[in-house]
Design an enzyme around this catalytic site. Sequence first.
Site, PDB file in Angstrom:
ATOM      1  N   TYR A 466       0.910  -1.329   0.058  1.00 44.32           N
ATOM      2  CA  TYR A 466      -0.003   0.083   0.172  1.00 44.32           C
ATOM      3  C   TYR A 466       0.844   1.524   0.007  1.00 44.32           C
ATOM      4  CZ  TYR A 466      -2.376  -3.858   2.340  1.00 44.32           C
ATOM      5  OH  TYR A 466      -2.830  -5.269   2.650  1.00 44.32           O
ATOM      6  N   HIS A 467       1.995   1.194  -0.740  1.00 47.75           N
ATOM      7  CA  HIS A 467       2.928   2.335  -0.865  1.00 47.75           C
ATOM      8  C   HIS A 467       3.025   2.965  -2.361  1.00 47.75           C
ATOM      9  CE1 HIS A 467       4.973   0.482   2.820  1.00 47.75           C
ATOM     10  NE2 HIS A 467       3.702   1.115   3.163  1.00 47.75           N
ATOM     11  N   PRO A 468       1.890   3.217  -3.291  1.00 48.43           N
ATOM     12  CA  PRO A 468       1.945   3.830  -4.385  1.00 48.43           C
ATOM     13  C   PRO A 468       2.728   5.122  -4.637  1.00 48.43           C
ATOM     14  CG  PRO A 468      -0.144   3.881  -3.827  1.00 48.43           C
ATOM     15  CD  PRO A 468       0.563   3.287  -2.630  1.00 48.43           C
TER      16      PRO A 468
END
Length: 531
Positions: A466-468
Site C-alpha cells: 500500500y505504498h504507491p
Amino acid sequence: MADYDYIIAGGGTAGCILANRLTEGGQYRVLMLEAGRDASSMWVAIPAGFSKLMTDPRFNWGFQTEPEDNVKGRRIAVPRGKGLGGSSLINGMIYVRGQEQDYNAWEAAGAHGWAFRDVEPYFHKLENYAGGNARRGKNGPMYLEQVAERFPIAEAFLKAAAQDGHPYNDDYNDQDQEGFGYYQVLQHKGRRWSIADGYLNPVRNRKNLKIESNAHVVRLLIEHKRCTGVVYRKDGREVIVKANRETLVCLGAIQSPQLLELSGVGNPEVIQAHGIPVVHALKGVGENYIEHFATRMNWRVKNTVTLNEMSRGVSLAGHVARYYLQRKGILTLGTGLVHGFIKTSPELATPDVQYFFVHASYANAANRVLDKEPGMTIGVAQLRPESRGTIHIKSSSPFECPAIRPNFLDAPTDREALIKGMQIARRIVKQPAMQDYVSHEMNPGEDVNTFDEWLDFARSTGQTIYHPIGTCRMGVDPQAVTDPRLRVSGIEGLRVIDASVMPLMVSGNTQGAVMMVAEKGADMILQDAKA
C-alpha cells in the site's frame, strides 16, 4: 459558484496538511474537497481496527490491479483511504522517514532542493516523538510512539536476529536504519493518531477554511494553459468553483494522474482513446508507478499464545476491557510489531529489505481472517524496487477505477533482493532463540529452496503493502509531470502535492515522506504567493 484563493482536491494526508498551513494567519481563503466522509467509525480510533477498515467500502476505495503475468494473472488489492484523513484512517500506522540516501537520490534525479539536508527540517517539524535525540522532532502535530506491547516470542525473534549477526536498533529514523527493534507508530495514548487528528481537527473552525466532504472532484477547469478551478459532484449535481491563485491536486498516486487525464492533461494517445479532448500533452502522467511488493512467510508456533487465539472469545473480551480501561493491550497493535532493516549483501551501503514481524497469521489474508491455531508472520519487502508500472484511465468516467499495472518483479534486482530477504528470514527463525517457539514453517514451506521455487512463491502469493508513488513525478526532464516546486509543467496555477510526485521510492513505509512533501509544498506555495 464561489471563489477561493486555493482549492485543495483531496482531503487525505497531503490535503489536510495544506488546509492547515495555508489558512494560518487568515490571509487566504481555502476550500478542501474530499470525496469521502468524516471519520465517524469507532474502528478508526482503535489501532487494531485497521483490519476491519481495510475491507470497508465506506473508508477504502477498494482499488485492484489489472491481472498481470508477473503475478500469475492475479488481481491484487490496492487499499486507499477514503474520507477526511485519507489512508491515515485505515493504514497500519507505521512511521518511517527513509534513508538519507533516498532523498539525495531524488535530487540527483532532478528533484532539486529535495536532498536530505533540505527535507530533514520538515520531518522534524511534523514529528512529536518522546524518544530519540535532538534530530527527532518533539513538538510537531503528529504524535509518534514506539510500539509499547512486549511479548516473549517477539523478544525471542530479536535475540534470533542478533544471533544471526544483526544489530539492535532502537530508532531506525535516526541516521542509521539498519537493524531490528520495535516499530514507531502514529499513535497517542493508545489511539490511532490520524492526519485529521494532527492537522485538520484543530483548525476546522477557521473562518477562511471550508471543508466539503462527499464532494468528488471530476474535472479541472483549464483555460489558456491555466487552471482556474475544478468541477466536483455532490448530492447528484455538479458544482463549479474557482481558485484565484492555485488549484492543488492531492488525490494520491492513483487518483491524481486519473484526474489529470480526465481533464485532458497527459499522454494524448491515452486521453484521446477515451474521447477526451487533449488540453495539454504531458506524456509522463501515469508513468513511473512504483510500489512495494511483499511476501508473507508464516510459521506455526508453540509454547506461547499469539494474536490468533487472543482475538477470539473470552480472551478477546478481556483485551477489549483492558483497552477501554487502560488504552493498552492487543487492540493498540497495527500491522507491524518488530521491524528489521537488513542488507541482503555485505557490499551494499544501506539496507535493501524490510521485515514486518507479528505473532499472528492469516487464514485468509485478503479478508483479514486470522488462523485459529497459533502462528507468526514475517512480511518481507524490497525497499527500493526498480520495476516500473503505469496507472491510466480506462474510461472517461471519474467513478471508474483506473487501470493499475504495477509490473511487479520485472527487474532482476527486485527478484534477487526479495528472494535473499526471504532466505535470511528463514535463517533467522532457525536460530537457537526461536526453537522453543517454532513448530514448522507453513509458507512457503521447507520444500521451497531453489531460486525458481522462491520466485514462484512470490509471484503466486505476494501483495502490495500500500505504498504507491511516482505517477506525477517531479523533475526537470521532458517526462517529468511537475517541476521541483511541484507545479504541473506547462499549466499555470496547478500543483500536485502527494505521493505521486516522488521520483523514487523511499526505503520504508511512505506516509512519513508524504507528510514531509506536503509540509515542504505548503512552504513553497506561501513563498511563491509573496514573490
